[in-house]
Design an enzyme around this catalytic site. Structure first.
Site, short mmCIF file in Angstrom:
data_model
loop_
_atom_site.label_atom_id
_atom_site.label_comp_id
_atom_site.label_asym_id
_atom_site.label_seq_id
_atom_site.Cartn_x
_atom_site.Cartn_y
_atom_site.Cartn_z
N ASN A 176 -11.31 -6.00 -5.43
CA ASN A 176 -13.32 -6.47 -5.14
C ASN A 176 -13.38 -6.91 -6.02
OD1 ASN A 176 -13.00 -4.97 -2.62
ND2 ASN A 176 -13.04 -2.77 -4.23
N ASP A 197 -12.30 -4.95 2.40
CA ASP A 197 -12.16 -3.68 3.39
C ASP A 197 -10.84 -4.76 4.14
OD1 ASP A 197 -14.12 -2.14 2.46
OD2 ASP A 197 -16.14 -2.44 3.76
N ASP A 205 -1.37 4.53 -1.65
CA ASP A 205 -2.18 3.41 -2.80
C ASP A 205 -1.63 2.24 -2.86
OD1 ASP A 205 -4.17 4.73 -4.95
OD2 ASP A 205 -4.05 2.77 -5.77
N GLU A 262 -8.89 3.23 -1.52
CA GLU A 262 -7.69 2.74 -1.70
C GLU A 262 -6.42 3.78 -0.99
OE1 GLU A 262 -8.10 2.13 -6.44
OE2 GLU A 262 -9.03 2.16 -3.90
N HIS A 316 -16.04 -6.39 -1.60
CA HIS A 316 -16.02 -5.89 -0.69
C HIS A 316 -15.70 -5.65 0.83
CE1 HIS A 316 -16.66 -1.79 -3.98
NE2 HIS A 316 -17.32 -2.80 -4.70
#
Length: 298
Positions: free
Chosen positions: A182, A191, A174, A217, A187
Site C-alpha cells: 500500500n 485493493d 493474512d 488484509e 491503496h
C-alpha cells in the site's frame, strides 16, 4: 480438493377513486457500495449527474482519490452512459479504464478508492433494497461476506455442529507484508491485490463453506464437516496458489504470500470468540516462524 463430506369495533368508510394512476417513469440509479459515501444513491435521468469530491457535484464523494469532478452519468434514449471528466484516477467500469461507455445493469464504476453500482430503471426499487441488504452482509470490494455476517454464520454453525456432533474448523488468512505494498504502490493497487486473493479463496472453498473479509488484509474461511487435518490440506493448497500467482501492483511484478492459522471446534473452544482467538494464535505463530506458512492451534 478432497475433504470430509460433510379487537375493538371499527367504522367503515367508502372512498371514491379517480381510477388507476398511470405508472410514473422510474430513473436508473447508482449506489455507493464501497469507500466514502457508502450507501449514497443518485438517480439518473436525462439531466447529467456529476460525481466528484467537489461540493458542487450532484453525488459528493469526499475522498482525495476522487477528482473534484470525476465523471458524469446520464440517460441517452434507452441507454445510460458514463463519461470520465479527465480524472487523475481514470474512471473504470468493471475494472477497465473508460473515457465514455454505455452502462449495463449491475456494472461497477470505480472512482479512485470508491465503487458505485449501476442499477437499471427496469428494477430500480427492488434492486436498491437488495443492494442495501448486500451492503449489510458483504464486503463490497471483494464481494465476500463481511465480518459481521461471518460472525453470525459462525454462531449458527457452532450450534449446529455441537447439536449433531460434527466437525467444524476455522482458517484465518493474512496477507504477508501488505502495508509496504500500500505504501509503495497506493491503496488502489492494494485493493486490486485483495480482490485477486479473494478470487483465489473463492476458487478453493466448497459451496457449504463461508468465506469472508474480516479486516483490511485479513480473510477467514469456516469449514463445516471438516476436521483440522483436512483444513490443513485446504490451507496449504490455498497458500501455494497465492504464492505462484504473479501480482502486478502498480504494474510491477510482485511475489505476495499469505500466512494461515487454523483452529477446530472443541468442547473448550465452543464460542465464536474462542475459535477466532485460537485461529489468531495459530496465525501469529505462522507469522513469527517466517510467514508464508500454515499453523494449527491444537
Amino acid at each position: 480438493m478432497s475433504r470430509d463430506p460433510h379487537d375493538p369495533p371499527t367504522t367503515q368508510r367508502t372512498i371514491l377513486s379517480d381510477g388507476p394512476r398511470p405508472a410514473s417513469p422510474r430513473s436508473a440509479c447508482v449506489v455507493v457500495i464501497h469507500g466514502e459515501g457508502l450507501g449514497r444513491r443518485a438517480d439518473i435521468d436525462t439531466a447529467r449527474v456529476r460525481v466528484g469530491r467537489s461540493q458542487e457535484a450532484d453525488l459528493h464523494i469526499p475522498h482525495n482519490s476522487v477528482s473534484r469532478l470525476h465523471c458524469e452519468l446520464w440517460r441517452d434514449g434507452d441507454t445510460y452512459r458514463v463519461r470520465d471528466l479527465g480524472a487523475t484516477n481514470t474512471t473504470r467500469v468493471n475494472d477497465a479504464p473508460v473515457s465514455e461507455t454505455v452502462l449495463a445493469d449491475g456494472d461497477h464504476i470505480t472512482l479512485g478508492e470508491s465503487i458505485l453500482k449501476f442499477i437499471s430503471h427496469r428494477s430500480v426499487e427492488a434492486r436498491y433494497h437488495e443492494e442495501i441488504y448486500q451492503l449489510a452482509t458483504h464486503d463490497a470490494l471483494t464481494e465476500m461476506y463481511n465480518r459481521r455476517h461471518f460472525i453470525e454464520t459462525v454462531e449458527k454453525e457452532i450450534a449446529r455442529a455441537m447439536r449433531h456432533q460434527r466437525a467444524l474448523t476455522m482458517c484465518i488468512i493474512d496477507v504477508d507484508l501488505f502495508k509496504p505494498i500500500n505504501d509503495r504502490y497506493g491503496h488502489i493497487s492494494g485493493d486490486q491485490v485483495l480482490k485477486q486473493i479473494a478470487g483465489l479463496v473463492r476458487r478453493h472453498v466448497r459451496n457449504d463453506d463461508a468465506a469472508a473479509r474480516i479486516g483490511g488484509e485479513e480473510f477467514a474461511v469456516l469449514l463445516p464437516e471438516c476436521g483440522p487435518e483436512a483444513a490443513y490440506g485446504f490451507a496449504e493448497r490455498l497458500r501455494e496458489a497465492v504464492e505462484t500467482v504473479v501480482f502486478r501492483p502498480g504494474g510491477q511484478p510482485q511475489r505476495i504470500t499469505v500466512s494461515i492459522g487454523i483452529a477446530a471446534l472443541t468442547p473448550e473452544r465452543d464460542t465464536v470468540s474462542r475459535m477466532m482467538a485460537a485461529a489468531d494464535a495459530a496465525l501469529y505463530r505462522a507469522k513469527s516462524e517466517g510467514r508464508n506458512r500454515v499453523c494449527i492451534e491444537h
